[in-house]
Design an enzyme around this catalytic site. Structure first.
Site, PDB file in Angstrom:
ATOM      1  N   PRO A 132       0.600  -1.105  -0.262  1.00  0.00           N
ATOM      2  CA  PRO A 132       0.079  -0.271   0.050  1.00  0.00           C
ATOM      3  C   PRO A 132       0.542   1.269  -0.090  1.00  0.00           C
ATOM      4  O   PRO A 132       2.200   1.595   0.329  1.00  0.00           O
ATOM      5  CB  PRO A 132      -0.890  -0.184   1.537  1.00  0.00           C
ATOM      6  N   LEU A 150       0.171   4.252   1.163  1.00  0.00           N
ATOM      7  CA  LEU A 150       0.379   5.061   2.310  1.00  0.00           C
ATOM      8  C   LEU A 150       0.070   3.976   3.350  1.00  0.00           C
ATOM      9  O   LEU A 150      -1.251   3.253   3.097  1.00  0.00           O
ATOM     10  CB  LEU A 150      -1.107   6.059   1.883  1.00  0.00           C
ATOM     11  N   GLY A 151       0.352   4.393   4.343  1.00  0.00           N
ATOM     12  CA  GLY A 151       1.018   3.663   5.844  1.00  0.00           C
ATOM     13  C   GLY A 151       1.097   4.354   6.906  1.00  0.00           C
ATOM     14  O   GLY A 151       1.145   5.760   7.076  1.00  0.00           O
ATOM     15  N   GLY A 192       3.277   5.468  10.004  1.00  0.00           N
ATOM     16  CA  GLY A 192       3.722   4.652  11.329  1.00  0.00           C
ATOM     17  C   GLY A 192       4.100   4.970  12.865  1.00  0.00           C
ATOM     18  O   GLY A 192       3.030   5.727  13.255  1.00  0.00           O
ATOM     19  N   ASP A 198       4.611   0.713  10.246  1.00  0.00           N
ATOM     20  CA  ASP A 198       5.951   0.313   9.648  1.00  0.00           C
ATOM     21  C   ASP A 198       6.173   0.849  11.357  1.00  0.00           C
ATOM     22  O   ASP A 198       5.867   1.512  12.099  1.00  0.00           O
ATOM     23  CB  ASP A 198       6.241   2.211   9.582  1.00  0.00           C
ATOM     24  N   TYR A 209      12.567   0.990  18.045  1.00  0.00           N
ATOM     25  CA  TYR A 209      10.865   1.431  18.403  1.00  0.00           C
ATOM     26  C   TYR A 209      10.582   1.348  19.422  1.00  0.00           C
ATOM     27  O   TYR A 209       9.880   2.235  20.488  1.00  0.00           O
ATOM     28  CB  TYR A 209       9.864   2.264  17.038  1.00  0.00           C
ATOM     29  N   LYS A 236      11.871  -3.499  11.491  1.00  0.00           N
ATOM     30  CA  LYS A 236      13.709  -3.233  10.436  1.00  0.00           C
ATOM     31  C   LYS A 236      14.115  -3.712  12.471  1.00  0.00           C
ATOM     32  O   LYS A 236      14.196  -3.654  13.036  1.00  0.00           O
ATOM     33  CB  LYS A 236      13.784  -1.398  10.944  1.00  0.00           C
ATOM     34  N   HIS A 295      17.593  -1.102   9.294  1.00  0.00           N
ATOM     35  CA  HIS A 295      17.187  -0.341   9.444  1.00  0.00           C
ATOM     36  C   HIS A 295      18.530   1.203   9.514  1.00  0.00           C
ATOM     37  O   HIS A 295      18.067   2.208   9.227  1.00  0.00           O
ATOM     38  CB  HIS A 295      17.476   0.139  11.739  1.00  0.00           C
TER      39      HIS A 295
HETATM   40  P1  NAD Z   1       6.280  12.672   9.781  1.00  0.00           P
HETATM   41  O1  NAD Z   1       6.897  13.289   9.103  1.00  0.00           O
HETATM   42  O2  NAD Z   1       5.321  11.705   9.489  1.00  0.00           O
HETATM   43  O3  NAD Z   1       5.704  13.828  11.385  1.00  0.00           O
HETATM   44  C1  NAD Z   1       5.241  13.138  12.438  1.00  0.00           C
HETATM   45  C2  NAD Z   1       4.635  14.521  13.017  1.00  0.00           C
HETATM   46  O4  NAD Z   1       3.640  15.425  12.598  1.00  0.00           O
HETATM   47  C3  NAD Z   1       3.490  14.100  13.645  1.00  0.00           C
HETATM   48  O5  NAD Z   1       4.517  13.471  15.415  1.00  0.00           O
HETATM   49  C4  NAD Z   1       2.541  15.336  13.915  1.00  0.00           C
HETATM   50  O6  NAD Z   1       3.026  16.294  15.096  1.00  0.00           O
HETATM   51  C5  NAD Z   1       2.472  15.792  13.067  1.00  0.00           C
HETATM   52  N1  NAD Z   1       1.741  15.512  12.155  1.00  0.00           N
HETATM   53  C6  NAD Z   1       1.011  14.610  11.197  1.00  0.00           C
HETATM   54  N2  NAD Z   1       0.236  14.361  10.961  1.00  0.00           N
HETATM   55  C7  NAD Z   1      -0.821  16.233  10.821  1.00  0.00           C
HETATM   56  C8  NAD Z   1      -1.305  16.793   9.418  1.00  0.00           C
HETATM   57  N3  NAD Z   1      -2.374  15.634   9.511  1.00  0.00           N
HETATM   58  N4  NAD Z   1      -1.953  18.093  11.153  1.00  0.00           N
HETATM   59  C9  NAD Z   1      -0.383  18.763  11.252  1.00  0.00           C
HETATM   60  N5  NAD Z   1       0.065  18.307  12.047  1.00  0.00           N
HETATM   61  C10 NAD Z   1       0.321  16.332  11.568  1.00  0.00           C
HETATM   62  O7  NAD Z   1       6.813  11.829  11.053  1.00  0.00           O
HETATM   63  P2  NAD Z   1       7.630  10.493  11.593  1.00  0.00           P
HETATM   64  O8  NAD Z   1       6.852  10.197  12.522  1.00  0.00           O
HETATM   65  O9  NAD Z   1       9.554  10.804  11.973  1.00  0.00           O
HETATM   66  O10 NAD Z   1       8.219   9.856  10.208  1.00  0.00           O
HETATM   67  C11 NAD Z   1       6.785   8.826   9.858  1.00  0.00           C
HETATM   68  C12 NAD Z   1       7.243   7.589  10.805  1.00  0.00           C
HETATM   69  O11 NAD Z   1       8.591   6.876   9.516  1.00  0.00           O
HETATM   70  C13 NAD Z   1       7.767   6.915  11.577  1.00  0.00           C
HETATM   71  O12 NAD Z   1       6.235   7.057  12.692  1.00  0.00           O
HETATM   72  C14 NAD Z   1       8.451   5.392  11.630  1.00  0.00           C
HETATM   73  O13 NAD Z   1       7.378   4.581  11.389  1.00  0.00           O
HETATM   74  C15 NAD Z   1       9.409   5.881   9.878  1.00  0.00           C
HETATM   75  N6  NAD Z   1      10.450   6.304  10.230  1.00  0.00           N
HETATM   76  C16 NAD Z   1      11.682   5.799   9.853  1.00  0.00           C
HETATM   77  C17 NAD Z   1      12.816   5.819  10.322  1.00  0.00           C
HETATM   78  C18 NAD Z   1      14.004   5.171   9.756  1.00  0.00           C
HETATM   79  O14 NAD Z   1      15.336   5.667  10.069  1.00  0.00           O
HETATM   80  N7  NAD Z   1      14.042   4.142   8.804  1.00  0.00           N
HETATM   81  C19 NAD Z   1      13.159   8.024  10.733  1.00  0.00           C
HETATM   82  C20 NAD Z   1      11.925   8.839  11.006  1.00  0.00           C
HETATM   83  C21 NAD Z   1      10.609   7.764  11.033  1.00  0.00           C
END
Ligand code: NAD
Length: 284
Positions: free
Chosen positions: A13, A15-16, A18, A43, A48, A73, A110
């Site tokens: 998909p 869109l998922g 996190g 994800d 985590y 991961k 990761h």
């Molecule tokens: P993100 O860019 O998804 O931002 C999340 C933040 O944005 C939320 O905490 C909230 O404050 C805000 N937000 C979300 N929806 C909103 C909306 N509709 N309106 C206003 N504010 C909103 O950041 P993320 O969580 O760092 O990244 C998403 C996912 O990616 C993580 O949860 C994780 O699963 C993954 N990730 C992976 C790595 C990696 O090293 N592989 C690193 C960071 C994140």
């Protein structure tokens, strides 16, 4: 839900949801709310600390396993006295156990740190055994990605990298496409950095469509065929982030967003030696 087809035919998909930085005790409720809202792709990661909570949400949702796409991961395996390959298999078994699953849909390395070639060899076996339907990597810059591809049997299905309007990764995406690797964005909303939610260009485009800035950013990534996994613990934002399939950005709007690229991370550089040591020294 729209899917992308990975290089081994697996459907993912686009869109998922996190769960990074959601405290373990809040993750079950958040993941349950996401599944109730309509997300079918989750994800998580060993690092985590919330795989058990994700597993509990999957179980309580009652949704058929075949309808879900679950990613976790592998954190860096140190194997002080043993084999990184064996430790990778043990780490994978631990993730499966915590998730309460008999397989995952996607298993990612990761970080491009430590002995990730041995990790990848173990993951190739995990993939062949059907325990991870697809395997991939995260945070790999093109040089490391190409080297891994050139010296192994299985081409990573996915590379999950920081991708958002301020760090767009267009050249990286082109290279990945050439090599059969699907780009997946982490931090699609840049976690709100650089005043993303009040950015004037994004706000004007959002207003033109009667949509929010978050929706415009997710739509822009999806139109670029980037998989997105936004995170929120608020059910109304979960729903907002899912409602991005009923409008289309014009070429001109896509171009205006393209001009926001700074070409650099808004978090940290995975090639900074101090960061390499800091991350590399951490245990999951
Ligand atoms: P993100 O860019 O998804 O931002 C999340 C933040 O944005 C939320 O905490 C909230 O404050 C805000 N937000 C979300 N929806 C909103 C909306 N509709 N309106 C206003 N504010 C909103 O950041 P993320 O969580 O760092 O990244 C998403 C996912 O990616 C993580 O949860 C994780 O699963 C993954 N990730 C992976 C790595 C990696 O090293 N592989 C690193 C960071 C994140």
């Amino acid at each position: 839900m729209h899917n992308v087809t990975l290089n081994n035919g697996v459907q993912m998909p686009i869109l998922g949801f996190g769960v990074y930085q959601i405290p373990a005790e809040e993750t079950q409720a958040a993941a349950e709310a996401a599944l109730a809202t309509g997300y079918r792709h989750l994800d998580t990661a060993a690092a985590y600390g919330n795989e058990e909570a994700v597993g509990a949400a999957i179980k309580s949702s009652g949704i058929a396993r075949g309808e879900l796409f679950i990613t976790t991961k592998l954190w860096i395996q140190h194997a002080p006295a043993g084999s990184v390959q064996d430790d990778t298999k043990r780490a994978f078994d631990g993730s499966l156990r915590r998730l309460g699953l008999d397989h995952v849909d996607l298993y990612l390395i990761h970080q491009p740190l430590g002995d990730y070639y041995s990790e990848w060899r173990a993951m190739q076996e995990i993939n062949k055994e059907g325990l991870a339907r697809a395997i991939g990597v995260s945070n790999f810059y093109p040089d490391r990605l190409v080297d891994l591809i050139d010296h192994n049997e299985i081409v990573p299905a996915v590379n999950q990298i920081e991708t958002h309007p301020f760090f767009q990764r267009a050249a990286d995406q082109a290279l990945m496409r050439e090599r059969g690797v699907q780009i997946e964005s982490w931090g699609p909303l840049a976690e709100g950095r650089n005043n993303l939610f009040t950015d004037p260009v994004l706000s004007a485009i959002a207003e033109a469509h009667g949509k929010s800035v978050a929706q415009v950013v997710l739509r822009w990534l999806i139109q670029r065929e980037v998989v997105v996994i936004p995170k929120s613990v608020r059910p109304e934002r979960m729903a907002e982030n899912l409602a991005v399939f009923d409008f289309t950005l014009t070429d001109e709007q896509m171009d205006r967003i393209a001009a926001l690229d700074t070409g650099a991370s808004v978090f940290f550089d995975h090639r900074d030696p101090a960061m390499v040591s800091r991350l590399g020294g951490r245990s999951a």
